[in-house]
Scaffold this motif. Sequence first.
Motif, mmCIF file in Angstrom:
data_model
loop_
_atom_site.group_PDB
_atom_site.id
_atom_site.type_symbol
_atom_site.label_atom_id
_atom_site.label_comp_id
_atom_site.label_asym_id
_atom_site.label_seq_id
_atom_site.Cartn_x
_atom_site.Cartn_y
_atom_site.Cartn_z
ATOM 1 N N LEU A 196 0.827 -1.208 0.000
ATOM 2 C CA LEU A 196 0.000 0.000 0.000
ATOM 3 C C LEU A 196 0.859 1.255 0.000
ATOM 4 N N LEU A 197 1.915 1.262 0.819
ATOM 5 C CA LEU A 197 2.808 2.421 0.863
ATOM 6 C C LEU A 197 3.494 2.646 -0.474
ATOM 7 N N ILE A 198 3.975 1.565 -1.074
ATOM 8 C CA ILE A 198 4.650 1.689 -2.358
ATOM 9 C C ILE A 198 3.690 2.196 -3.426
ATOM 10 N N SER A 199 2.475 1.659 -3.458
ATOM 11 C CA SER A 199 1.516 2.104 -4.474
ATOM 12 C C SER A 199 1.102 3.547 -4.250
ATOM 13 N N CYS A 200 0.971 3.970 -2.987
ATOM 14 C CA CYS A 200 0.633 5.374 -2.711
ATOM 15 C C CYS A 200 1.755 6.290 -3.165
ATOM 16 N N CYS A 201 2.990 5.905 -2.863
ATOM 17 C CA CYS A 201 4.126 6.727 -3.275
ATOM 18 C C CYS A 201 4.214 6.801 -4.797
ATOM 19 N N PHE A 202 3.995 5.667 -5.465
ATOM 20 C CA PHE A 202 4.073 5.652 -6.915
ATOM 21 C C PHE A 202 2.970 6.501 -7.514
ATOM 22 N N PHE A 203 1.747 6.377 -6.984
ATOM 23 C CA PHE A 203 0.631 7.153 -7.500
ATOM 24 C C PHE A 203 0.874 8.633 -7.284
ATOM 25 N N HIS A 204 1.412 9.008 -6.123
ATOM 26 C CA HIS A 204 1.669 10.416 -5.835
ATOM 27 C C HIS A 204 2.716 10.987 -6.786
ATOM 28 N N VAL A 205 3.768 10.230 -7.034
ATOM 29 C CA VAL A 205 4.823 10.704 -7.925
ATOM 30 C C VAL A 205 4.319 10.823 -9.354
ATOM 31 N N SER A 206 3.563 9.819 -9.798
ATOM 32 C CA SER A 206 3.130 9.823 -11.190
ATOM 33 C C SER A 206 1.965 10.766 -11.440
ATOM 34 N N SER A 207 1.254 11.204 -10.402
ATOM 35 C CA SER A 207 0.090 12.041 -10.615
ATOM 36 C C SER A 207 0.432 13.519 -10.697
ATOM 37 N N THR A 208 1.677 13.889 -10.467
ATOM 38 C CA THR A 208 2.023 15.300 -10.544
ATOM 39 C C THR A 208 1.928 15.759 -11.987
ATOM 40 N N ASP A 209 1.279 16.888 -12.162
ATOM 41 C CA ASP A 209 1.120 17.452 -13.498
ATOM 42 C C ASP A 209 2.077 18.607 -13.728
ATOM 43 N N LEU A 210 3.125 18.683 -12.941
ATOM 44 C CA LEU A 210 4.098 19.757 -13.103
ATOM 45 C C LEU A 210 4.909 19.537 -14.370
ATOM 46 N N PRO A 211 5.134 20.600 -15.122
ATOM 47 C CA PRO A 211 6.032 20.474 -16.275
ATOM 48 C C PRO A 211 7.449 20.136 -15.816
ATOM 49 N N LEU A 212 8.254 19.639 -16.725
ATOM 50 C CA LEU A 212 9.626 19.259 -16.398
ATOM 51 C C LEU A 212 10.434 20.438 -15.884
ATOM 52 N N GLY A 213 11.318 20.167 -14.938
ATOM 53 C CA GLY A 213 12.256 21.165 -14.455
ATOM 54 C C GLY A 213 11.733 22.068 -13.362
ATOM 55 N N ILE A 214 10.507 21.856 -12.894
ATOM 56 C CA ILE A 214 9.902 22.734 -11.886
ATOM 57 C C ILE A 214 9.962 22.076 -10.522
ATOM 58 N N HIS A 215 10.407 22.832 -9.539
ATOM 59 C CA HIS A 215 10.458 22.362 -8.151
ATOM 60 C C HIS A 215 9.027 22.211 -7.632
ATOM 61 N N PRO A 216 8.729 21.165 -6.854
ATOM 62 C CA PRO A 216 7.360 20.962 -6.348
ATOM 63 C C PRO A 216 6.825 22.132 -5.527
ATOM 64 N N LEU A 217 7.687 22.881 -4.868
ATOM 65 C CA LEU A 217 7.221 24.028 -4.091
ATOM 66 C C LEU A 217 6.751 25.177 -4.987
ATOM 67 N N ASP A 218 7.088 25.131 -6.272
ATOM 68 C CA ASP A 218 6.651 26.158 -7.216
ATOM 69 C C ASP A 218 5.364 25.789 -7.940
ATOM 70 N N GLU A 219 4.671 24.757 -7.468
ATOM 71 C CA GLU A 219 3.457 24.286 -8.136
ATOM 72 C C GLU A 219 2.405 25.398 -8.203
ATOM 73 N N LYS A 220 2.206 26.127 -7.127
ATOM 74 C CA LYS A 220 1.208 27.203 -7.122
ATOM 75 C C LYS A 220 1.659 28.353 -8.016
ATOM 76 N N TYR A 221 2.949 28.626 -8.041
ATOM 77 C CA TYR A 221 3.483 29.714 -8.860
ATOM 78 C C TYR A 221 3.173 29.483 -10.337
ATOM 79 N N TYR A 222 3.350 28.251 -10.799
ATOM 80 C CA TYR A 222 3.107 27.930 -12.204
ATOM 81 C C TYR A 222 1.673 27.468 -12.451
ATOM 82 N N GLY A 223 0.794 27.543 -11.455
ATOM 83 C CA GLY A 223 -0.579 27.061 -11.581
ATOM 84 C C GLY A 223 -1.524 28.011 -12.273
ATOM 85 N N SER A 224 -1.279 29.305 -12.254
ATOM 86 C CA SER A 224 -2.218 30.260 -12.847
ATOM 87 C C SER A 224 -2.036 30.333 -14.366
ATOM 88 N N GLU A 225 -3.017 30.933 -15.039
ATOM 89 C CA GLU A 225 -2.967 31.043 -16.503
ATOM 90 C C GLU A 225 -1.968 32.096 -16.972
#
Length: 196
Positions: A11-40
Motif C-alpha cells: 500500500l505504501l509503495i503504491s501510494c508513493c508511486f501514484f503520488h509521484v506519477s500524478s504530478t502534473d508539473l512540467p519538467l524542471g519545476i520544483h514541487p514548491l513552485d506548483e502554485k506559482y506555475y498554476g495560474s494562466e
Amino acid sequence: MKTTPLLTSLLLISCCFFHVSSTDLPLGIHPLDEKYYGSEVIKCKDGSNSFTKDRLNDDFCDCLDGSDEPGTAACPAGKFYCRNVGSTPKFLFSSRVNDNICDCCDGSDEYDSTVNCPNTCVMGGDFSYQTRSYGSRRKHLDLIGGKNANGVNMDDSAQRLQGLKILVLVQVVVIIIFLVFRKLYRQSRSKRRHLR
C-alpha cells in the motif's frame, strides 16, 4: 481489517508511486513552485515580464531570469530541477538540459536528446551513471580527435609517464643521499663521543 506487513508495504509503495506519477508539473519545476506555475498568466520571478501558461517551456526565453523555461535550455540564467525520486534532488544549469549527458539520475534532463538515460536513482545515485555516460560520450568524441578510449593522447601520456619516472627516481636518489649523510654524521658524532 487486519493488515499484514506485506500488505502495508504494498500500500505504501503504491501510494508513493501514484503520488509521484500524478504530478502534473512540467519538467524542471520544483514541487514548491506548483502554485506559482498554476495560474494562466504567470509573472516572471524577477518581475521583468509576464507570460501565459502555454508559453511555459516553449523553448523561447520570455523572462530574463529564465523562470518561464525551467525545462529547456533556452534561457542562459535558467535552472532545471531534477526530482531524482529515490536519490538526492538537485538543480542544474539550463545549459545541461538535452546536452547528451545524463546529469539527473532519473534521466529527466535528457528528455529530448539521442541519449537513453535509465533511471538509476533507486540504485543510489547518479555519480556512477554520470561517469559511464561521460565515458561513452568521450569515446564518441575521441573517434574524431584521434585519442584513445580514455580521451588521452598516447604520446602525451608516454611523455608524462617518462617525466614522472624521472621525478620519482630523483626523489629516491635524494632520499638515499640524505640517509647516507645522516648515517655518516651520526657515526662520526658517535666516534667523537667515544674518543672523549
